[in-house]
Design a protein around this motif. Sequence first.
Motif, mmCIF file in Angstrom:
data_model
loop_
_atom_site.group_PDB
_atom_site.id
_atom_site.type_symbol
_atom_site.label_atom_id
_atom_site.label_comp_id
_atom_site.label_asym_id
_atom_site.label_seq_id
_atom_site.Cartn_x
_atom_site.Cartn_y
_atom_site.Cartn_z
ATOM 1 N N ASP A 20 0.817 -1.215 0.000
ATOM 2 C CA ASP A 20 0.000 0.000 0.000
ATOM 3 C C ASP A 20 0.846 1.259 0.000
ATOM 4 N N ARG A 21 2.129 1.136 0.323
ATOM 5 C CA ARG A 21 3.060 2.269 0.311
ATOM 6 C C ARG A 21 4.166 2.066 -0.722
ATOM 7 N N GLY A 22 3.924 1.194 -1.698
ATOM 8 C CA GLY A 22 4.935 0.950 -2.723
ATOM 9 C C GLY A 22 6.206 0.331 -2.171
ATOM 10 N N ASN A 23 6.067 -0.374 -1.026
ATOM 11 C CA ASN A 23 7.225 -0.979 -0.349
ATOM 12 C C ASN A 23 8.290 0.064 -0.003
ATOM 13 N N ALA A 24 7.837 1.300 0.239
ATOM 14 C CA ALA A 24 8.750 2.364 0.657
ATOM 15 C C ALA A 24 9.380 1.979 1.996
ATOM 16 N N ILE A 25 10.628 2.347 2.158
ATOM 17 C CA ILE A 25 11.400 1.907 3.327
ATOM 18 C C ILE A 25 11.185 2.858 4.504
ATOM 19 N N ASN A 26 10.590 2.351 5.567
ATOM 20 C CA ASN A 26 10.508 3.064 6.834
ATOM 21 C C ASN A 26 11.389 2.343 7.842
ATOM 22 N N ILE A 27 11.395 2.797 9.075
ATOM 23 C CA ILE A 27 12.274 2.191 10.072
ATOM 24 C C ILE A 27 11.949 0.719 10.283
ATOM 25 N N GLU A 28 10.668 0.389 10.343
ATOM 26 C CA GLU A 28 10.277 -1.000 10.557
ATOM 27 C C GLU A 28 10.795 -1.901 9.442
ATOM 28 N N ALA A 66 7.213 9.886 5.625
ATOM 29 C CA ALA A 66 7.889 9.873 6.924
ATOM 30 C C ALA A 66 8.917 10.993 7.009
ATOM 31 N N PHE A 67 9.609 11.269 5.894
ATOM 32 C CA PHE A 67 10.564 12.372 5.887
ATOM 33 C C PHE A 67 9.857 13.706 6.120
ATOM 34 N N MET A 78 16.810 9.905 8.253
ATOM 35 C CA MET A 78 17.498 9.295 7.118
ATOM 36 C C MET A 78 18.729 8.522 7.575
ATOM 37 N N GLN A 79 19.444 9.056 8.531
ATOM 38 C CA GLN A 79 20.614 8.344 9.055
ATOM 39 C C GLN A 79 20.191 7.058 9.754
ATOM 40 N N ARG A 80 19.101 7.124 10.476
ATOM 41 C CA ARG A 80 18.580 5.936 11.165
ATOM 42 C C ARG A 80 18.153 4.870 10.161
ATOM 43 N N LEU A 81 17.545 5.292 9.047
ATOM 44 C CA LEU A 81 17.087 4.346 8.033
ATOM 45 C C LEU A 81 18.252 3.710 7.281
ATOM 46 N N THR A 82 19.199 4.548 6.883
ATOM 47 C CA THR A 82 20.276 4.014 6.042
ATOM 48 C C THR A 82 21.185 3.054 6.800
ATOM 49 N N GLY A 83 21.285 3.185 8.114
ATOM 50 C CA GLY A 83 22.141 2.288 8.889
ATOM 51 C C GLY A 83 21.822 0.826 8.639
ATOM 52 N N PRO A 84 20.606 0.353 8.966
ATOM 53 C CA PRO A 84 20.302 -1.060 8.749
ATOM 54 C C PRO A 84 20.212 -1.454 7.279
ATOM 55 N N VAL A 85 19.745 -0.545 6.422
ATOM 56 C CA VAL A 85 19.644 -0.895 4.998
ATOM 57 C C VAL A 85 21.034 -1.068 4.399
ATOM 58 N N LEU A 138 17.850 15.502 -3.007
ATOM 59 C CA LEU A 138 18.678 14.604 -2.209
ATOM 60 C C LEU A 138 19.730 13.939 -3.089
ATOM 61 N N SER A 139 20.762 13.411 -2.454
ATOM 62 C CA SER A 139 21.799 12.649 -3.138
ATOM 63 C C SER A 139 21.566 11.162 -2.881
ATOM 64 N N PRO A 140 22.208 10.283 -3.666
ATOM 65 C CA PRO A 140 21.916 8.848 -3.583
ATOM 66 C C PRO A 140 22.353 8.186 -2.284
ATOM 67 N N ASP A 141 21.712 7.049 -2.004
ATOM 68 C CA ASP A 141 22.100 6.177 -0.899
ATOM 69 C C ASP A 141 21.936 4.736 -1.359
ATOM 70 N N VAL A 142 22.071 3.809 -0.449
ATOM 71 C CA VAL A 142 21.906 2.365 -0.720
ATOM 72 C C VAL A 142 22.760 1.917 -1.905
ATOM 73 N N GLY A 143 23.940 2.536 -2.039
ATOM 74 C CA GLY A 143 24.895 2.078 -3.043
ATOM 75 C C GLY A 143 24.568 2.431 -4.472
ATOM 76 N N VAL A 144 23.532 3.250 -4.698
ATOM 77 C CA VAL A 144 23.143 3.569 -6.077
ATOM 78 C C VAL A 144 24.308 4.184 -6.847
ATOM 79 N N SER A 145 25.026 5.133 -6.216
ATOM 80 C CA SER A 145 26.124 5.804 -6.911
ATOM 81 C C SER A 145 27.363 4.911 -7.022
ATOM 82 N N TRP A 146 27.378 3.783 -6.341
ATOM 83 C CA TRP A 146 28.476 2.804 -6.447
ATOM 84 C C TRP A 146 28.174 1.775 -7.525
#
Length: 258
Positions: A20-28, A66-67, A78-85, A138-146
């Motif tokens: 229902d949220r397009g599998n958007a990444i939240n903390i959970e 959420a942002f 964003m820092q909290r989210l990117t840590g576990p991802v 925003l700039s990339p995360d989750v390794g997109v720019s790698w």
Amino acid sequence: MCLDLKRTDAIATITLSRPDRGNAINIELADALLAAVTACETDAAVRAVVLTGAGALFCAGGDIDAFAQAGSEASGLMQRLTGPVHAAEVRLARMRKPLVTAINGAAAGAGLGLAVMGDVAIAAASATFVGAYSAIGLSPDVGVSWWLPRLIGLRQAQRLLLLGDRIDAVEAERIGLVTRVVPDDLLMATAMAAAGRLAHLSLPAFQRTRALLLEAPMTGLEPHLELEVQALTACAEGPDAAEGIAAFQEKRQACFQA
């Protein structure tokens, strides 16, 4: 439940499940993804992993709502989210088990990073790919720019991340962003078949081959040749090489155990 993890024989399937949220990444979901990846990495019965999404989208990226709700605290969120991802991504990229991504729909932002990192990336014909970061400042995360410069080159990476172009599955296959495009109704069957083939490989040999491929763009020829020798001799010292050589001579399929 924001994520589903199931195992069929030697294949574990991780399904992002906030349709229902397009599998958007939240903390959970971020925490659940890291837990699922860790479980796959440490389960000796798992020899290959499939990552996909529930519903119409693979993953819409970070949860923009959420942002917005976080307001001035958005950077902390964003820092909290990117840590576990990011931890999950590193485990997926470094574990000794192959990863197949089954891209069932749009992959945007962080979802793009997850989609293209598969050792084999299978896209449904309806899938689309977009960086999405530049549109929201925003700039990339989750390794997109790698991943993107390694997979499709700097110019195409600039096209996706600076211009923000959205491309379809056919274009993604043409430029080398994905391995293969299949009809939507064949996506999971194709992904599971690929995972099944990978699950029969020698996992030590797979892990070393994957590492060589990832390190090649950053290594000169002579140092890389030495890395190949080190990897080759390490494989040769293990039981899988003896089994593979014997199977070849006996004209049968190898049964790798490591």
